[in-house]
Structures are given as structure tokens and as C-alpha cells.
Design an enzyme around this catalytic site. Structure first.
Site, PDB file in Angstrom:
ATOM      1  CD  GLU A 122       0.728 -36.015 -17.940  1.00  0.00           C
ATOM      2  OE1 GLU A 122       0.112 -35.348 -18.807  1.00  0.00           O
ATOM      3  OE2 GLU A 122       0.218 -36.369 -16.865  1.00  0.00           O
ATOM      4  CG  ASN A 148       6.152 -40.339 -13.885  1.00  0.00           C
ATOM      5  OD1 ASN A 148       5.141 -39.934 -13.301  1.00  0.00           O
ATOM      6  ND2 ASN A 148       6.445 -41.628 -13.967  1.00  0.00           N
ATOM      7  CE1 TYR A 154       3.573 -47.083 -10.625  1.00  0.00           C
ATOM      8  CE2 TYR A 154       3.637 -48.037  -8.420  1.00  0.00           C
ATOM      9  CZ  TYR A 154       3.091 -47.159  -9.326  1.00  0.00           C
ATOM     10  OH  TYR A 154       2.064 -46.338  -8.946  1.00  0.00           O
ATOM     11  NE  ARG A 165      -2.353 -47.411 -10.933  1.00  0.00           N
ATOM     12  CZ  ARG A 165      -1.279 -47.001 -10.248  1.00  0.00           C
ATOM     13  NH1 ARG A 165      -0.294 -46.365 -10.885  1.00  0.00           N
ATOM     14  NH2 ARG A 165      -1.182 -47.228  -8.952  1.00  0.00           N
ATOM     15  CB  ALA A 192       1.264 -38.738  -5.988  1.00  0.00           C
ATOM     16  N   PRO A 236       7.547 -37.936  -6.712  1.00  0.00           N
ATOM     17  CG  PRO A 236       5.618 -37.446  -5.519  1.00  0.00           C
ATOM     18  CD  PRO A 236       6.459 -36.952  -6.658  1.00  0.00           C
ATOM     19  CG  ASN A 237       6.401 -42.343  -3.078  1.00  0.00           C
ATOM     20  OD1 ASN A 237       7.080 -42.471  -2.068  1.00  0.00           O
ATOM     21  ND2 ASN A 237       5.252 -41.685  -3.074  1.00  0.00           N
ATOM     22  CG  HIS A 250       1.728 -40.853 -16.007  1.00  0.00           C
ATOM     23  ND1 HIS A 250       2.081 -40.347 -14.780  1.00  0.00           N
ATOM     24  CD2 HIS A 250       1.120 -39.855 -16.675  1.00  0.00           C
ATOM     25  CE1 HIS A 250       1.687 -39.082 -14.714  1.00  0.00           C
ATOM     26  NE2 HIS A 250       1.108 -38.758 -15.852  1.00  0.00           N
ATOM     27  NE  ARG A 265       6.528 -51.868  -0.061  1.00  0.00           N
ATOM     28  CZ  ARG A 265       5.842 -52.729   0.651  1.00  0.00           C
ATOM     29  NH1 ARG A 265       6.414 -53.817   1.082  1.00  0.00           N
ATOM     30  NH2 ARG A 265       4.577 -52.503   0.935  1.00  0.00           N
TER      31      ARG A 265
HETATM   32  O1  CA2 Z   1       2.370 -44.561 -13.584  1.00  0.00           O
HETATM   33  C1  CA2 Z   1       3.109 -43.656 -13.188  1.00  0.00           C
HETATM   34  O2  CA2 Z   1       4.221 -43.430 -13.641  1.00  0.00           O
HETATM   35  C2  CA2 Z   1       2.642 -42.782 -12.012  1.00  0.00           C
HETATM   36  O3  CA2 Z   1       3.061 -41.458 -12.279  1.00  0.00           O
HETATM   37  C3  CA2 Z   1       3.331 -43.358 -10.787  1.00  0.00           C
HETATM   38  C4  CA2 Z   1       2.910 -42.646  -9.512  1.00  0.00           C
HETATM   39  C5  CA2 Z   1       1.402 -42.584  -9.374  1.00  0.00           C
HETATM   40  O4  CA2 Z   1       1.053 -41.798  -8.254  1.00  0.00           O
HETATM   41  C6  CA2 Z   1       0.755 -41.988 -10.613  1.00  0.00           C
HETATM   42  O5  CA2 Z   1      -0.642 -42.023 -10.449  1.00  0.00           O
HETATM   43  C7  CA2 Z   1       1.132 -42.780 -11.852  1.00  0.00           C
HETATM   44  C8  CA2 Z   1       3.468 -43.379  -8.301  1.00  0.00           C
HETATM   45  C9  CA2 Z   1       4.948 -43.578  -8.318  1.00  0.00           C
HETATM   46  C10 CA2 Z   1       5.269 -44.457  -7.159  1.00  0.00           C
HETATM   47  O6  CA2 Z   1       6.276 -45.332  -7.532  1.00  0.00           O
HETATM   48  C11 CA2 Z   1       6.466 -46.414  -6.726  1.00  0.00           C
HETATM   49  C12 CA2 Z   1       7.435 -47.266  -7.130  1.00  0.00           C
HETATM   50  C13 CA2 Z   1       7.671 -48.388  -6.389  1.00  0.00           C
HETATM   51  C14 CA2 Z   1       6.959 -48.649  -5.242  1.00  0.00           C
HETATM   52  C15 CA2 Z   1       5.998 -47.754  -4.836  1.00  0.00           C
HETATM   53  C16 CA2 Z   1       5.742 -46.630  -5.584  1.00  0.00           C
END
Ligand code: CA2
Length: 146
Positions: A97, A73, A22, A106, A76, A9-10, A99, A17
Site C-alpha cells: 500500500e 494507492n 501532493y 492528517r 479515498a 480517485p482524484n 500513499h 490542484r
Molecule cells: O496520500 C495519498 O496518497 C492519499 O491516498 C491521497 C488521497 C487521499 O484521499 C488519501 O487519504 C491519501 C487523495 C488523492 C487526491 O489527489 C489529489 C491530487 C491533486 C489534487 C486533488 C487531489
């Protein structure tokens, strides 16, 4: 060798954002990079993203009998999903895996990963490069097999 690259997700919001966390590259940039690295390494890739836990489970199940490796990946769901963990265990396909960020550095709730319990390797904190390293891991396996 066929590799399923599964994103949670996201991640489709990459580059839109939170660039400080990121980066400025988009999800499409990630897909393009993964495709081009895979081609260089002679790996076949199926790249998938979903915001829905059940869809991720279904995609992992779909890999059974089709994929030689999974790069995931789970975003969340990494930290919450026993369902994703169970699916990875059920298919028993070698899994890496990935990230983008270093989840150990974090918030405390990101330190625990269910996915890790089914993964051979975790790569984190390297941005898109982490996906390249994950592909290389499978590329090396392929070379070792021949
Ligand atoms: O560091 C990573 O790749 C994560 O898997 C990214 C997840 C986070 O929940 C994990 O703890 C670590 C979040 C991905 C959200 O991606 C976004 C990208 C742009 C703007 C907002 C969120």
C-alpha cells in the site's frame, strides 16, 4: 515478475490542484517515473487509475493469475472500501500500500486503512518515491527467489 500498480480517485488530478499537499508533478509524471523505475529493476508493470470503486475491484480481480504483486494507492477508498479490501483478500496477491502523504499525520478519518488489512507493507509520506520503494520491495523478492 509482473506488478499491477493501481491508483484510486482524484490521483489523475496530481499537479493540477493542491500542490502544497501532493506536489507539482502530474499523474503522467508519476506513470513515467514508475515505468522507468520498473524498467531499471527488470519488473513488468501494468499501471491503472480509476475514480470508480467497482472498476478498482475489477482491476484487482483481473490481477488474479496474472500479477505477482500489487502496488495500490486506493486514495479515498483506502479509508472506506470494504469492497477493495475483500478483492485484495480474494486474489491473495502480495500487496504494498502506498500513499503520497503521511495519512497518520492528517485528518483523523484518514488514519484508518482497510487496504492495510490485506497489505504486507505500507509506505506513506514519501511522495512519488514511495512507489519506487514499493517496486524495490518486489525487486528484492524477485532476487531472493532466484
Ligand atoms: O496520500 C495519498 O496518497 C492519499 O491516498 C491521497 C488521497 C487521499 O484521499 C488519501 O487519504 C491519501 C487523495 C488523492 C487526491 O489527489 C489529489 C491530487 C491533486 C489534487 C486533488 C487531489
Amino acid at each position: 515478475m509482473k506488478i499491477y500498480v493501481i491508483n484510486g480517485p482524484n490521483l489523475n488530478f496530481l499537479g493540477i490542484r493542491e500542490p502544497q499537499l501532493y506536489g507539482r508533478q502530474t499523474y503522467q509524471d508519476l506513470v513515467d517515473s514508475v515505468r522507468s523505475w520498473a524498467e531499471e529493476m527488470n519488473l513488468e508493470v501494468e499501471i491503472y487509475q480509476s475514480n470508480h470503486e467497482g472498476d478498482l475491484v475489477t482491476k484487482i480481480q483481473e490481477a488474479y493469475g496474472k500479477a505477482d504483486g500489487i502496488i495500490i494507492n486506493a486514495a479515498a477508498y483506502t479509508h472506506t472500501s470494504v469492497a477493495v479490501l475483500d478483492a485484495l483478500k480474494a486474489v491473495a496477491i502480495p500487496t504494498v500500500e502506498v500513499h503520497l502523504t503521511d495519512i497518520q499525520e492528517r485528518e483523523p478519518f484518514r488514519r484508518h486503512s482497510y487496504v492495510s488489512m490485506a497489505a504486507e507493507k505500507m509506505i506513506c509520506g514519501k511522495g512519488f518515491e514511495g512507489y519506487r520503494e514499493a517496486l524495490e520491495y518486489f525487486c528484492k523478492k524477485q532476487t531472493d527467489r532466484t
